[in-house]
Design a protein around this motif. Structure first.
Motif, PDB file in Angstrom:
ATOM      1  N   HIS A 286      45.502  47.056  43.547  1.00 54.96           N
ATOM      2  CA  HIS A 286      46.868  47.489  43.824  1.00 54.96           C
ATOM      3  C   HIS A 286      47.335  47.030  45.197  1.00 54.96           C
ATOM      4  O   HIS A 286      48.423  47.414  45.649  1.00 54.96           O
ATOM      5  CB  HIS A 286      46.952  49.021  43.757  1.00 54.96           C
ATOM      6  N   GLU A 301      51.100  51.030  40.066  1.00 56.77           N
ATOM      7  CA  GLU A 301      50.248  49.982  40.643  1.00 56.77           C
ATOM      8  C   GLU A 301      48.780  50.423  40.629  1.00 56.77           C
ATOM      9  O   GLU A 301      47.886  49.635  40.301  1.00 56.77           O
ATOM     10  CB  GLU A 301      50.686  49.693  42.080  1.00 56.77           C
ATOM     11  N   TYR A 302      48.545  51.680  40.975  1.00 60.58           N
ATOM     12  CA  TYR A 302      47.176  52.193  41.038  1.00 60.58           C
ATOM     13  C   TYR A 302      46.557  52.278  39.642  1.00 60.58           C
ATOM     14  O   TYR A 302      45.379  51.964  39.457  1.00 60.58           O
ATOM     15  CB  TYR A 302      47.176  53.570  41.702  1.00 60.58           C
ATOM     16  N   ARG A 305      45.085  48.857  38.580  1.00 63.87           N
ATOM     17  CA  ARG A 305      44.321  48.094  39.570  1.00 63.87           C
ATOM     18  C   ARG A 305      43.069  47.455  38.988  1.00 63.87           C
ATOM     19  O   ARG A 305      42.563  46.463  39.518  1.00 63.87           O
ATOM     20  CB  ARG A 305      43.943  49.003  40.744  1.00 63.87           C
TER      21      ARG A 305
END
Length: 682
Positions: A286, A301-302, A305
């Motif tokens: 991320h 985003e996390y 990842r």
């Protein structure tokens, strides 16, 4: 051929919006993603006809909202990009794969703006291939879907990965640079030409910079570029043989970046300004490397990842490494001219604590090992063509409007902090170094609720008249001033490092505690989650970067009490980047030393003494096997002054030299550093 493929793919995808051949369970997903692609085709058409370039601001804002609405926090709960929602609607195994697919296709937003139609062809054809698998009476085996994803990643590494290396070294790949250098920056419509999400932070930052006098913009740019230039001078590296500088920043700062590019041109450097990766093939978890706009949703985003876990195996690693090697070889002259990155970071956003999701893709133990192997070998390849001993960097940071109602006042204060008198700090820091050079080890203890109790072993000096252990760091590569730092001796470095609250790489840690044995992390925990397993996984993934352990690569004492007072005054301690926070107390970096890949270059302090503590017992392995010498990470963790009990240097004969007590500098000759603290308290 590219155009023909595009027309065929988009025509087919339009029909998917209305078809009912996929089973009910999956039909909603495929129609949703198909409609997203049709929307991108509509945008592409506007761009090709010149409509978008001439459109009024309201039109551009509506497009920006449409492109990113689905992943914004208020809509993410019912987005197929959310692994939880995808698993609920599609089943856990299908959900992981199809959520990844949608996320990968969302990267096409950037490709539309950059006019990369071949990339669009590849993604749209991937979508069609997976859709076709669901047209059969029986749902496809997940193994078959993973196979499709695998060959997408493998086959197109030679496109995505190879192009990425060219973008990182070739000024002719000038999409962003052209916008920055040629746009009317007083007309904020230019922000919507990048294809990034634009929030109030980017908009108001650009507005604020436009309100500043040209002399202030020059001051900001000069601080940035002069720090870069001095980084080469202070390490004895020849900048004149370089031709390219990589500028990394967050949108909104274009007025400063344009001036910086002009400054760099005066040094003979052309800018390379590439977008932070948007594909699983070009991004690293991320983390952001390159330019980018607002992060529409950090949880999104996390969550994605580790998406490479869908296809990561040894064969893929070897394939990607071959592509990297070949791409660098094809661009070796450009790579040789690469001088290093100049980074302008931001801070002030609300601290982010991610939710750990069982539905998100996770790497297996074997895949974690392969990821580390890839990092090691790709770094070795990079260092062959962009030599560590020949490159440098600089980094500076400024606040964004989200920091609060006193944004403009804080911005001015950060400009002041970034331009503090380096000569004053150099003199005081030399006094600290002279005392530390007498030490055999240093003891660091917390106070109050801080449980830090750590002993850091120091290098031995063969000739104290000509050698020193600590670097006197003012404001060249690492802005602002100031700190003194060293690479500790690992053997005998033992104890506990604890900090109540710290913000690292945009992630918040509560009650972070690391235990060291012979300089290596032996245990770790934090208080973010109720389950201890989640706390350990959080640290393992984001601080240890999946290594089983890391060495203490740096010990430093930050001296910028002015920055500390500003942080307290504006109550922004938990929002400061580590770049500034590390100057506000002792800090400890886990991972590589500050001299990684350039340990054999002699460096000197202003007093002419050579800094000899450039290696430790891990980094020195490079002499026999470079793959065992580096961890490719370096994370600074600071104990703030108000949690600091004492820092004491202890000599070989047992004499204790007190440097700091109760958060104050007590070594004679350093008391001037307490003045900002005393003024603030009074």
């Amino acid at each position: 051929m590219i155009e023909e493929r595009y027309e065929l793919a988009t025509e087919r995808i339009r029909s998917i919006c209305e078809e009912d051949t996929a089973a009910d369970t999956f039909r909603g997903y495929f129609r949703h993603v198909a409609r997203f692609i049709v929307m991108l085709d509509e945008l592409n058409s506007e761009m090709e006809k010149g409509v978008y370039a001439q459109a009024p601001l309201d039109h551009l804002k509506r497009w920006n909202e449409r492109l990113y609405a689905d992943i914004l926090p208020e809509h993410y709960g019912t987005s197929y990009a959310n692994p939880d929602y995808a698993a609920e609607k599609l089943g856990e195994e299908y959900g992981q794969i199809l959520s990844f697919l949608y996320t990968e296709i969302r990267g096409a937003v950037a490709y539309v703006f950059e006019r990369k139609k071949e990339y669009l062809d590849i993604l749209y054809e991937l979508f069609i291939e997976i859709y076709n698998a669901f047209e059969e009476k029986e749902a496809p085996e997940t193994a078959a879907l993973k196979d499709i994803v695998y060959w997408y990643a493998s086959d197109y590494s030679d496109v995505f990965t190879a192009d990425r290396i060219r973008e990182q070294t070739d000024p002719a790949a000038s999409f962003a640079a052209d916008i920055i250098m040629n746009s009317d920056l007083t007309d904020l419509r230019y922000l919507y030409r990048f294809g990034e999400y634009i929030s109030e932070n980017e908009w108001k930052t650009a507005e604020h910079l436009n309100s500043l006098d040209a002399s202030v913009i020059r001051k900001m740019a000069d601080t940035f570029t002069e720090g870069y230039r001095m980084g080469f001078i202070n390490t004895g590296k020849d900048l004149s043989v370089k031709s390219v500088v990589n500028i990394r920043y967050v949108l909104g700062f274009e007025r400063v970046i344009r001036q910086a590019a002009e400054n760099f041109a005066g040094m003979g450097l052309k800018p390379v300004i590439y977008r932070s990766g948007v594909s699983v093939l070009t991004k690293r978890q991320h983390l952001k490397t390159g330019y980018y706009g607002a992060i529409a949703n950090k949880q999104y985003e996390y969550d994605h990842r580790n998406d490479q876990g869908l296809f990561l195996d040894k064969k893929f690693v070897e394939r990607k490494l071959e592509v990297i090697q070949s791409a660098y070889e094809q661009n070796k002259e450009l790579a040789a001219g690469f001088a290093g990155p100049a980074c302008m970071d931001v801070f002030g956003e609300r601290p982010f604590v991610p939710k750990q999701k069982d539905t998100a893709v996770k790497l297996t133990k074997k895949q974690e090992e392969l990821a580390l192997l890839f990092d090691s070998r790709s770094a070795q390849i990079t260092n062959t063509y962009i030599k560590g001993e020949e490159r440098s960097f600089t980094i500076v940071a400024y606040p964004v409007p989200e920091i609060g109602s006193q944004y403009k006042e804080i911005f001015d204060e950060i400009i002041r902090i970034n331009t503090l008198d380096a000569s004053l700090y150099a003199k005081v820091q030399q006094t600290l170094i002279d005392a530390l050079d007498r030490g055999k080890y240093v003891k660091i203890k917390g106070k109050g609720g801080n449980k830090t109790d750590l002993t850091v072993q120091l290098h031995r000096l063969a000739d104290p008249q000509k050698e020193t252990i600590f670097e006197n760091c003012v404001a060249d590569v690492n802005i602002p001033v100031g700190e003194v730092f060293t690479s500790p001796v690992l053997e005998g470095t033992d104890g506990v490092l604890h900090v109540s609250r710290v913000y690292l790489n945009e992630l918040l840690y509560k009650d972070l505690k690391l235990t060291f044995s012979n300089g290596m992390i032996a245990d770790y925990t934090c208080g973010n989650f109720e389950r201890e397993l989640e706390n350990k996984e959080y640290i393992h993934d984001n601080i240890l970067h999946r290594h089983s352990t890391l060495p203490l690569g740096e010990f430093a004492i930050g001296t910028n009490t002015t920055a500390y007072v500003a942080a307290r005054k504006y109550r922004m301690e938990d929002k400061l980047p580590i770049l500034i926070a590390e100057k506000m107390g002792p800090h400890f970096a886990v991972g590589d030393t500050c001299y990684s890949w350039s340990e054999d270059i002699k460096v000197y302090n202003p007093d002419g003494k050579e800094i000899v503590a450039r290696d430790n017992s891990v980094s020195v392995r490079r002499l026999n096997d470079v793959s065992k010498a580096y961890f490719h990470c370096h994370t600074d963790i600071t104990i703030p002054y108000d949690e600091l009990g004492s820092i004491t240097a202890v000599t070989a004969d047992g004499e204790e030299i007190r440097l700091l007590e109760d958060g104050r500098f007590v070594l004679p000759g350093t008391e001037v550093l307490n003045e900002p603290l005393e003024k603030y308290n009074n």
